[in-house]
Design a protein around this motif. Structure first.
Motif: not given
Length: 202
Positions: A29, A32, A69, A72, A98-99, A101-102, A105
């Motif tokens: 994490r 990322t 992201p 997107r 959606a982004v 939620h990713e 992760r």
């Protein structure tokens, strides 16, 4: 280290496995969730500049979406530039969910580890207490078994807390980081919508 694990007994092995998973998630994490990767500086300005010069094209939207992201989210708006303000915002919000939620992760897994590690330590403590009571016979006491029970109880409790404390710290930190990214992406997406529909100057 091996001698310490051996003296702590088998209840420590699940805790060691959980600690390895927690460290791996924290590192993953950390790598990322970098601002330069999620919400890169200058992307919105570049998108607005290209939009003024060339207009919104499918090739441009695909290129922006592959960037990050944030890209997107902005690309969802670019694909609906010719639609109404409401449709454009709805497309951006769907992609934004959606982004988000990713970005979250593995955070639930890290939070779960933070919650169960003390319980696993408590379980090891109980196992150690059982060994302690088993060492107390009617007539004699087994010193070796008594020492093993005490070691298991103490090591399991300590290791459980050592895993839980940093796990919950990083879990809360990464949740705050994700929330900050989501707010930042929302603000930039709203600016894109307002510029496209003439409510704000680029």
């Amino acid at each position: 280290m091996f001698a310490l694990i051996q003296s702590a007994g088998w209840p420590v092995w699940p805790l060691l496995l959980v600690s390895i998973v927690a460290v791996a998630l924290i590192i993953e994490r950390g790598v990322t969730l970098r601002r330069s990767r999620i919400v890169p500086d200058g992307l919105l300005d570049k998108v607005l500049s290209d939009l003024r010069q060339k207009g919104a094209t499918s090739e441009m939207a695909n290129r922006v979406a592959a960037h990050s992201p944030l890209g997107r989210v902005l690309a969802a708006g670019l694909r609906n530039v010719s639609s109404s303000r409401e449709v454009m915002k709805e497309a951006i919000e769907e992609t934004g969910r959606a982004v988000a939620h990713e970005l979250e992760r593995f955070l639930n897994t890290l939070g779960t580890i933070a919650s169960i590690a003390p319980l696993m330590g408590l379980f090891g403590t109980i196992v150690g207490m059982i060994d302690i009571f088993a060492a107390q016979g009617a007539a004699t006491t087994n010193p070796q078994q008594l020492a093993q029970g005490i070691s298991t109880a103490l090591y399991a409790t300590g290791l459980g807390l050592m895993i839980a404390i940093p796990s919950i710290i990083f879990w809360r930190h990464y949740r705050a980081v994700v929330d900050g990214f989501v707010v930042d992406m929302e603000q930039q997406a709203i600016k894109l919508v307002e510029v496209v529909h003439g409510d704000r100057r680029p």
